[in-house]
Design a protein around this motif. Structure first.
Motif, short mmCIF file in Angstrom:
data_model
loop_
_atom_site.label_atom_id
_atom_site.label_comp_id
_atom_site.label_asym_id
_atom_site.label_seq_id
_atom_site.Cartn_x
_atom_site.Cartn_y
_atom_site.Cartn_z
N THR A 58 -4.41 4.77 -1.71
CA THR A 58 -4.13 4.20 -0.39
C THR A 58 -3.13 5.05 0.37
O THR A 58 -3.31 5.36 1.56
CB THR A 58 -3.61 2.76 -0.52
OG1 THR A 58 -4.58 1.98 -1.22
CG2 THR A 58 -3.35 2.15 0.84
N ALA A 59 -2.05 5.45 -0.30
CA ALA A 59 -1.03 6.28 0.36
C ALA A 59 -1.59 7.65 0.70
O ALA A 59 -1.30 8.21 1.77
CB ALA A 59 0.20 6.41 -0.54
N LEU A 60 -2.41 8.22 -0.17
CA LEU A 60 -3.03 9.51 0.13
C LEU A 60 -3.95 9.41 1.34
O LEU A 60 -3.93 10.28 2.23
CB LEU A 60 -3.82 10.00 -1.09
CG LEU A 60 -2.98 10.56 -2.24
CD1 LEU A 60 -3.79 10.58 -3.53
CD2 LEU A 60 -2.47 11.96 -1.89
N MET A 61 -4.74 8.34 1.40
CA MET A 61 -5.64 8.15 2.54
C MET A 61 -4.84 7.95 3.83
O MET A 61 -5.20 8.47 4.89
CB MET A 61 -6.55 6.96 2.28
CG MET A 61 -7.47 7.13 1.09
SD MET A 61 -8.84 8.22 1.41
CE MET A 61 -9.81 7.17 2.47
N ASN A 62 -3.75 7.21 3.72
CA ASN A 62 -2.91 7.00 4.91
C ASN A 62 -2.28 8.31 5.37
O ASN A 62 -2.19 8.59 6.58
CB ASN A 62 -1.82 5.97 4.61
CG ASN A 62 -2.34 4.55 4.64
OD1 ASN A 62 -3.38 4.26 5.25
ND2 ASN A 62 -1.65 3.64 3.98
N LYS A 63 -1.84 9.10 4.42
CA LYS A 63 -1.26 10.41 4.78
C LYS A 63 -2.31 11.26 5.49
O LYS A 63 -2.03 11.90 6.51
CB LYS A 63 -0.74 11.12 3.54
CG LYS A 63 -0.13 12.49 3.86
CD LYS A 63 0.37 13.20 2.61
CE LYS A 63 0.92 14.59 2.97
NZ LYS A 63 1.40 15.32 1.78
N ALA A 64 -3.52 11.27 4.95
CA ALA A 64 -4.60 12.04 5.59
C ALA A 64 -4.87 11.55 6.99
O ALA A 64 -5.14 12.34 7.90
CB ALA A 64 -5.86 11.96 4.74
N SER A 65 -4.78 10.23 7.19
CA SER A 65 -5.00 9.66 8.52
C SER A 65 -3.93 10.14 9.49
O SER A 65 -4.24 10.52 10.64
CB SER A 65 -5.01 8.14 8.44
OG SER A 65 -5.15 7.57 9.71
N SER A 66 -2.68 10.15 9.05
CA SER A 66 -1.61 10.64 9.93
C SER A 66 -1.77 12.13 10.22
O SER A 66 -1.55 12.59 11.35
CB SER A 66 -0.24 10.37 9.30
OG SER A 66 0.19 9.06 9.56
N LEU A 67 -2.15 12.90 9.21
CA LEU A 67 -2.40 14.32 9.45
C LEU A 67 -3.53 14.51 10.46
O LEU A 67 -3.47 15.40 11.32
CB LEU A 67 -2.76 15.01 8.13
CG LEU A 67 -1.59 15.19 7.14
CD1 LEU A 67 -2.13 15.59 5.77
CD2 LEU A 67 -0.60 16.23 7.65
N SER A 68 -4.55 13.66 10.36
CA SER A 68 -5.65 13.74 11.33
C SER A 68 -5.16 13.43 12.74
O SER A 68 -5.52 14.11 13.70
CB SER A 68 -6.77 12.77 10.94
OG SER A 68 -7.35 13.12 9.71
N GLN A 69 -4.33 12.39 12.86
CA GLN A 69 -3.80 12.03 14.17
C GLN A 69 -3.00 13.17 14.78
O GLN A 69 -2.93 13.31 16.00
CB GLN A 69 -2.93 10.76 14.07
CG GLN A 69 -3.69 9.49 13.76
CD GLN A 69 -4.62 9.07 14.87
OE1 GLN A 69 -4.42 9.41 16.04
NE2 GLN A 69 -5.65 8.33 14.51
N MET A 70 -2.39 13.98 13.91
CA MET A 70 -1.64 15.15 14.38
C MET A 70 -2.54 16.38 14.51
O MET A 70 -2.07 17.46 14.81
CB MET A 70 -0.50 15.43 13.40
CG MET A 70 0.52 14.30 13.32
SD MET A 70 1.61 14.46 11.89
CE MET A 70 2.57 15.89 12.36
N ARG A 71 -3.84 16.18 14.25
CA ARG A 71 -4.86 17.22 14.32
C ARG A 71 -4.59 18.36 13.34
O ARG A 71 -4.95 19.51 13.58
CB ARG A 71 -5.04 17.72 15.75
CG ARG A 71 -5.73 16.66 16.60
CD ARG A 71 -5.88 16.97 18.04
NE ARG A 71 -6.48 18.25 18.33
CZ ARG A 71 -6.83 18.66 19.54
NH1 ARG A 71 -6.64 17.84 20.57
NH2 ARG A 71 -7.35 19.84 19.74
#
Length: 582
Positions: free
Chosen positions: A230-243
């Protein structure tokens, strides 16, 4: 039960019923409690049976029987024991709590709530009953009520991290992200070694668009629990938001190494592939939704085979069924005429609001609404959102006619033209439709929707603005009534909205179904996009290969909607000036 307890019980049983029986029941119940505390549940159950044989109305033995049955998963037996206990002694608080827990485990949340509330009537300071009420109300999605019970717990025991975690979760789901962050930080102060709390802090920061801070907290959580998906997926989501697309993709690939069945990782990877123009991989990975709980809820299970583009459809009847949002259905409806051109008879099933618009689409032999009460015979079926994959669509092969929706009845368009002429302000040179927010239940809505107050910088221009907004939010509705924006009417369906859009010079909208409608009608459409947009808008371009008349206005990395709307204002002024030139 030890040897001495058995001898005592045997002697007392020989004396027969009466006060001695009550004393024996009490002794047996106490012995049963000791056995239960020591983990000897079978001995405890034997004590309860003997106690109730001596005194069938012994409340303590009934209560203990209920607890033991609950622990053994014998819910019917537990409920019977607790029911009898509270019938004999209505003031037995713990029996009411045990009864509530039993009912909750039986899938009867409303009855469980009633039982916990009985306990709270007897003792308003019973924090466990209040906490359990809060948990149940979360499962029922009655979040405000849940928070009131967690507030009660927090007042009684201010430093209980689990209460703060659950209250933060309810606040987060209500999009009260600042309040959720406060509770999560309090929980962290009490339990700094919890990876779950660290992840929750990151999730609150993420929803507040503070992704760089969020990543630090996700990293803390992952440091404590390295394969914390879950934390890894959330981190990936934030990285995506930062492109930071490549870093996000690397995390999704990593999750798949230790959790190969993680459908969310594959789904999110498909999003990144589509966003960056890798349609071949993106469309294929997107089909993971059919294998998991992500399967569209309103898509039926059919015995007929799915069509994925490989088999001939000539001479066959194929059922095309809506599977995602209204905008998705409009976007992918462009493939219906192509399917009919291959010789298929197409039966289209869509939401009722889209039926009047799409029933006349070229190639549609029959159009039904969801839920279809009965279906005609068909050979194959395909979700409308899977048609792009079935046709092997690449970035350079997107079918993008200027307009692909059926012609609207002239009388309907003329009716709107007359209404607009009556309501258009004198001296206003353009008619512009506005949509500023989407469905609040959409997962990314906090990034794509814009408060109406931010549009104030547009409203003093030489434009007649018409609201195309469905169900304005309360704060926006109050402001809308104070502006000159003309509220056209409530639209019963998309055909009515399309008729109005056909009479406008321009539509300015966030990423909603109206963006797809206006684009599919070939009307000039300006779409306001967050820094990390939905996949269909791609990256770093101001046009769309899906809609020839669309123009994209994107947030920069500042994620400031004000900057976007300032650019829109400048372009509006330029457009008005061009109208004034001879």
């Amino acid at each position: 039960m030890n040897r001495r307890e058995r001898r005592v019980a045997a002697r007392e049983n020989k004396k027969g019923p009466g006060s001695a029986g009550v004393q024996t029941a009490a002794a047996l119940c106490e012995a049963g409690q000791r056995h239960m505390q020591a983990g000897r549940h079978r001995d405890a159950q034997l004590c309860c049976r003997q106690a109730l044989a001596a005194d069938p109305n012994h409340v303590g033995a009934l209560h203990l029987t209920g607890l033991l049955s609950l622990l053994a998963g014998q819910h019917d037996h537990a409920l019977k024991a607790f029911d009898r206990a509270v019938q004999l002694k209505p003031g037995d608080i713990e029996a009411w709590v045990g009864r509530g827990t039993t009912l909750a485990n039986m899938g009867r949340p409303e009855d469980a709530l009633s039982s916990y509330r009985e306990a709270l009537k007897l003792d308003p300071r019973h924090s466990d009953a209040a906490f359990r009420c809060g948990l149940l109300l979360i499962t029922l999605n009655r979040l405000e009520e849940a928070i009131s019970y967690f507030n009660q717990c927090d007042e009684l025991y201010p430093n209980y991290a689990v209460v703060l975690q659950h209250r933060a979760g309810a606040l987060h789901n209500l999009e009260r992200f600042e309040d959720a962050l406060t509770d999560n930080r309090r929980a962290y102060a009490l339990n700094p070694m919890s990876p779950d709390i660290c992840n929750n802090i990151g999730a609150s920061l993420q929803c507040l668009r503070r992704d760089e801070e969020a990543i630090l907290w996700f990293d803390r959580a992952i440091g404590m629990r390295p394969n914390f998906a879950t934390a890894l997926m959330n981190k990936a989501s934030s990285l995506s938001q930062m492109r930071r697309i490549e870093e996000a993709a690397a995390i999704y690939h990593h999750v798949k190494t230790f959790d190969p069945d993680n459908a969310d990782a594959e789904w999110n990877m498909s999003f990144l592939h589509l966003l960056t123009g890798n349609f071949e991989a993106g469309w294929t990975e997107r089909e993971v939704r059919w294998k998991t709980q992500m399967r569209p809820a309103h898509y039926p299970s059919f015995s007929q085979p799915r069509w994925l583009g490989r088999d001939s459809v000539e001479g066959k009847t194929i059922l095309i069924h809506s599977d995602e949002g209204l905008g998705d259905t409009i976007q992918f409806a462009r493939y219906i005429p192509m399917l009919a051109a291959r010789g298929a008879r197409v039966v289209l099933v869509v939401e009722g609001a889209l039926h009047p618009l799409l029933s006349g689409l070229p190639g549609v032999a029959e159009c039904l609404t969801i839920p279809a009460q009965s279906l005609p015979a068909f050979d194959l079926h395909c979700a409308i959102g899977s048609l792009a994959m079935a046709f092997g669509t690449r970035l350079d092969t997107i079918p993008s006619p200027t307009s692909y929706l059926p012609a609207l009845p002239p009388e309907r368009v003329q009716a709107w033209e007359q209404r607009l002429q009556e309501r258009q302000a004198t001296g206003k040179k353009l008619r512009v439709g506005l949509v500023w927010s989407g469905n609040p239940n959409q997962a990314n809505d906090h990034n794509r929707s814009i408060p109406l107050r931010m549009f104030s910088r547009l409203l003093d221009t030489e434009v007649s603005f018409f609201s195309l907004q469905k169900d304005p939010r309360p704060e926006d509705q109050a402001l809308l009534e104070q502006t000159d924006v003309i509220v056209a009417s409530d639209f019963p369906d998309f055909a009515e909205t399309a008729a109005l859009v056909s009479c406008l010079d321009l539509v300015i909208t966030v990423c909603t179904s109206v963006a797809h409608l206006a684009g599919a009608l070939g009307r000039p459409t300006w779409i306001l996009l967050p820094y990390f947009p939905d996949y269909r808008w791609l990256l770093d371009r101001d046009d769309s290969p899906w809609y020839a008349t669309a123009r994209l206005f994107r947030q920069t990395e500042t994620r400031d909607w004000g900057e976007v709307l300032d650019r829109v204002r400048s372009e509006l002024a330029r457009r008005i000036a061009s109208l004034e030139q001879p």
